[in-house]
Scaffold this active site. Structure first.
Site, PDB file in Angstrom:
ATOM      1  N   GLU A 170       0.813  -1.224   0.000  1.00 63.00           N
ATOM      2  CA  GLU A 170       0.000   0.000   0.000  1.00 63.00           C
ATOM      3  C   GLU A 170       0.842   1.268   0.000  1.00 63.00           C
ATOM      4  O   GLU A 170       0.659   2.168   0.830  1.00 63.00           O
ATOM      5  CB  GLU A 170      -0.946  -0.031   1.208  1.00 63.00           C
ATOM      6  N   ASN A 216       2.240  -5.368  -2.893  1.00 63.15           N
ATOM      7  CA  ASN A 216       0.852  -5.695  -2.559  1.00 63.15           C
ATOM      8  C   ASN A 216       0.029  -4.424  -2.384  1.00 63.15           C
ATOM      9  O   ASN A 216       0.490  -3.480  -1.738  1.00 63.15           O
ATOM     10  CB  ASN A 216       0.850  -6.512  -1.246  1.00 63.15           C
ATOM     11  N   HIS A 258     -10.139  -6.480  -1.641  1.00 60.49           N
ATOM     12  CA  HIS A 258     -11.158  -6.099  -0.655  1.00 60.49           C
ATOM     13  C   HIS A 258     -12.283  -5.382  -1.403  1.00 60.49           C
ATOM     14  O   HIS A 258     -12.109  -4.229  -1.813  1.00 60.49           O
ATOM     15  CB  HIS A 258     -10.574  -5.167   0.414  1.00 60.49           C
ATOM     16  N   GLU A 289      -5.889 -10.871  -0.341  1.00 56.51           N
ATOM     17  CA  GLU A 289      -6.674 -10.528   0.858  1.00 56.51           C
ATOM     18  C   GLU A 289      -8.161 -10.420   0.509  1.00 56.51           C
ATOM     19  O   GLU A 289      -8.828  -9.457   0.879  1.00 56.51           O
ATOM     20  CB  GLU A 289      -6.183  -9.197   1.449  1.00 56.51           C
ATOM     21  N   ASP A 291     -11.980 -10.401   0.323  1.00 51.23           N
ATOM     22  CA  ASP A 291     -13.253 -10.463   1.021  1.00 51.23           C
ATOM     23  C   ASP A 291     -14.198  -9.523   0.308  1.00 51.23           C
ATOM     24  O   ASP A 291     -13.778  -8.583  -0.355  1.00 51.23           O
ATOM     25  CB  ASP A 291     -13.145 -10.171   2.532  1.00 51.23           C
TER      26      ASP A 291
HETATM   27  O1  G3I Z   1      -3.347  -6.619  19.555  1.00 55.26           O
HETATM   28  C1  G3I Z   1      -4.180  -5.588  20.051  1.00 55.26           C
HETATM   29  C2  G3I Z   1      -4.788  -6.032  21.351  1.00 55.26           C
HETATM   30  O2  G3I Z   1      -3.739  -6.148  22.323  1.00 55.26           O
HETATM   31  C3  G3I Z   1      -5.790  -4.994  21.804  1.00 55.26           C
HETATM   32  O3  G3I Z   1      -6.428  -5.455  22.990  1.00 55.26           O
HETATM   33  C4  G3I Z   1      -6.836  -4.835  20.690  1.00 55.26           C
HETATM   34  C5  G3I Z   1      -7.898  -3.821  21.064  1.00 55.26           C
HETATM   35  O4  G3I Z   1      -7.653  -2.596  20.534  1.00 55.26           O
HETATM   36  O5  G3I Z   1      -6.185  -4.398  19.480  1.00 55.26           O
HETATM   37  C6  G3I Z   1      -5.291  -5.377  19.010  1.00 55.26           C
HETATM   38  O6  G3I Z   1      -4.694  -4.887  17.887  1.00 55.26           O
HETATM   39  C7  G3I Z   1      -5.549  -4.950  16.733  1.00 55.26           C
HETATM   40  C8  G3I Z   1      -4.866  -5.842  15.688  1.00 55.26           C
HETATM   41  O7  G3I Z   1      -5.630  -5.819  14.464  1.00 55.26           O
HETATM   42  C9  G3I Z   1      -4.763  -7.272  16.162  1.00 55.26           C
HETATM   43  O8  G3I Z   1      -6.003  -7.816  16.327  1.00 55.26           O
HETATM   44  C10 G3I Z   1      -5.651  -3.536  16.177  1.00 55.26           C
HETATM   45  O9  G3I Z   1      -6.397  -2.757  17.112  1.00 55.26           O
HETATM   46  C11 G3I Z   1      -6.395  -3.574  14.844  1.00 55.26           C
HETATM   47  O10 G3I Z   1      -6.349  -2.277  14.234  1.00 55.26           O
HETATM   48  C12 G3I Z   1      -5.667  -4.551  13.892  1.00 55.26           C
HETATM   49  O11 G3I Z   1      -6.439  -4.584  12.730  1.00 55.26           O
HETATM   50  C13 G3I Z   1      -5.756  -5.194  11.632  1.00 55.26           C
HETATM   51  C14 G3I Z   1      -5.573  -4.137  10.541  1.00 55.26           C
HETATM   52  O12 G3I Z   1      -4.965  -4.765   9.387  1.00 55.26           O
HETATM   53  C15 G3I Z   1      -4.674  -2.998  11.003  1.00 55.26           C
HETATM   54  O13 G3I Z   1      -4.421  -2.156   9.993  1.00 55.26           O
HETATM   55  C16 G3I Z   1      -6.672  -6.304  11.095  1.00 55.26           C
HETATM   56  O14 G3I Z   1      -6.770  -7.341  12.071  1.00 55.26           O
HETATM   57  C17 G3I Z   1      -6.108  -6.876   9.794  1.00 55.26           C
HETATM   58  O15 G3I Z   1      -7.042  -7.747   9.207  1.00 55.26           O
HETATM   59  C18 G3I Z   1      -5.829  -5.731   8.815  1.00 55.26           C
HETATM   60  O16 G3I Z   1      -5.222  -6.273   7.660  1.00 55.26           O
HETATM   61  C19 G3I Z   1      -4.875  -5.373   6.615  1.00 55.26           C
HETATM   62  C20 G3I Z   1      -3.674  -5.940   5.910  1.00 55.26           C
HETATM   63  O17 G3I Z   1      -2.624  -6.151   6.802  1.00 55.26           O
HETATM   64  C21 G3I Z   1      -3.241  -5.024   4.780  1.00 55.26           C
HETATM   65  N1  G3I Z   1      -4.340  -4.727   3.876  1.00 55.26           N
HETATM   66  C22 G3I Z   1      -5.586  -4.284   4.495  1.00 55.26           C
HETATM   67  C23 G3I Z   1      -5.991  -5.246   5.597  1.00 55.26           C
HETATM   68  C24 G3I Z   1      -7.296  -4.779   6.203  1.00 55.26           C
HETATM   69  O18 G3I Z   1      -7.120  -3.527   6.830  1.00 55.26           O
END
Ligand code: G3I
Length: 397
Positions: A170, A216, A258, A289, A291
């Site tokens: 990105e 990517n 997406h 990725e 969905d």
């Molecule tokens: O690990 C912390 C946890 O300790 C805390 O309690 C919780 C509550 O806030 O947050 C947890 O972190 C979260 C993390 O996922 C792990 O679950 C973050 O808040 C959350 O923002 C993060 O979201 C991820 C997101 O990327 C971040 O940008 C999504 O799971 C993940 O599916 C998403 O994936 C991205 C790809 O890497 C790149 N392309 C887009 C895709 C969707 O955004």
């Protein structure tokens, strides 16, 4: 270009089939491909069908179905979060390898290929890094050295265990950004200039001579105007062509996929044309990725089937468009869904106003949805002359 790698892809395919959900045919039970897993059916074409894996869900003993389906339905896996910089090095110099090691070992035990995600991204960076740059305690020169060290350290640790790496993710803006003319965006471009992209690929290659190195991004499923000023797919195409001309070891382009059923999206021929055009640069492609989310209207949330059914069918149709296009282009090596159950999907947490969801191929109770069935039928009925075995590029030196 004689692509020797075909044999290697075949090898990976054979090994992986050994653990997937395959129901052998017997005299009394003729071969029924509908009982086969997506992973097994994909490997018939050399295509790795995969999923993003949440380690929290995988390790949740109260949710055994998640682990069962990850290991039995998919030939490839991607770590949803645990191979990102903020997870790997939350404190400067102190690495948290545990979750990522567990993920890679899990894949190895299941003989699944691994897509490494992600070495360089503007999101999910450790706070010590971003705050150091912000307060000036980390200079540009030091930042570049930190990036080189991160890539070298991570790629070295998993050398030989990662099939495809998302090296840079990105890096390109969107038409709705400011300025609207497409440009290189984000933390790394702002602090190091776009040259960091070529550097990142060279550092990754130096650390692992065999992994396929990918750029990517999202919203690059098909070409638009063809003008790189407003067509993100064209911008990424031109960037890839330029990197190749500079001799940068970029082996592939990953299209995240997406999608939302509320948008126009694309037809199979448009997406196939885009994959073919990238293939013309000598690079592999992959859907990384996938969905297909829908707006959770009041009717949907109230369980109104007249509102739910069209969304499930539209979602299935879009999953299938990308699969059919991928199958039709031999250099499209893998098709990964970004989470396979609505029980574990990033969509509702991210798209909450207005609420969106229903984005994956299994429902909250791990029941296959129309999308799962359409992907399965695409894999079953595909074959020559239009669908032929995959051809992977040799990792570029
Ligand atoms: O690990 C912390 C946890 O300790 C805390 O309690 C919780 C509550 O806030 O947050 C947890 O972190 C979260 C993390 O996922 C792990 O679950 C973050 O808040 C959350 O923002 C993060 O979201 C991820 C997101 O990327 C971040 O940008 C999504 O799971 C993940 O599916 C998403 O994936 C991205 C790809 O890497 C790149 N392309 C887009 C895709 C969707 O955004």
């Amino acid at each position: 270009m004689k692509l020797r790698q075909w044999s290697t892809v075949g090898l990976v395919a054979v090994a992986t089939i050994a653990t997937l959900n395959t129901v052998p045919a017997t005299a009394s039970r003729p071969y029924d491909p509908t009982t086969q897993s997506l992973g097994t059916l994909g490997l018939r074409h050399g295509l790795h069908v995969g999923t993003a894996v949440s380690m929290d869900a995988l390790n949740d003993a109260s949710d055994p179905q998640y682990r069962k389906l990850v290991s039995s339905e998919f030939a490839s896996v991607t770590a949803e979060n645990v191979m990102k910089w903020e997870s790997l090095e939350p404190t400067r110099g102190a690495y948290n390898w545990g979750p990522a090691d567990q993920f890679v070992d899990f894949a190895k035990r299941n003989r699944q290929s691994v897509r490494g995600h992600v070495l360089v991204w503007h999101n999910q960076l450790p706070a010590w890094l971003t705050s150091g740059v912000a307060d000036g305690s980390i200079s540009k020169q030091e930042l570049r050295e930190l990036l080189r060290n991160h890539i070298t350290t991570v790629v070295n640790r998993y050398k030989g265990k990662i099939w495809q790496w998302d090296v840079v993710n990105e890096a390109v803006s969107d038409p709705w950004d400011t300025p609207s003319t497409l440009h290189y965006k984000g933390f790394w471009a702002q602090n190091l200039g776009p040259g960091y992209i070529a550097d990142a690929f060279r550092w990754a290659r130096a650390a692992d001579p065999k992994a396929l190195l990918f750029y990517n991004d999202y919203n690059i499923e098909a070409f638009g105007s063809g003008n790189p000023a407003d067509d993100k797919t064209q911008f990424v195409y031109d960037m890839t062509k330029s990197l190749r001309a500079q001799g940068v070891p970029i082996d592939g382009v990953g299209s995240q996929g997406h999608l939302g059923t509320q948008y126009g999206n694309f037809d199979t021929l448009q997406v196939t044309a885009a994959l073919k055009k990238f293939s013309g640069l000598g690079v592999a492609t992959a859907f990384t990725e996938v969905d297909v989310r829908s707006q959770l209207t009041e009717g949907v949330q109230a369980g109104n089937s007249e509102e739910i059914n069209p969304r499930l069918q539209a979602s299935a149709a879009n999953f299938s468009v990308l699969m059919k296009a991928c199958l039709a282009v031999r250099s499209c090596l893998s098709y990964t869904v970004w989470g396979f159950s609505d029980k574990h999907s990033w969509v509702p947490g991210w798209f909450d106003d207005p609420p969106e969801g229903l984005a994956t191929i299994y429902d909250e109770n791990y029941q296959p949805k129309r999308a799962y069935q359409e992907l399965k039928s695409d894999l079953i009925f595909a074959g020559p002359p239009y669908v032929l075995p995959r051809i992977a590029p040799k990792p570029r030196r």
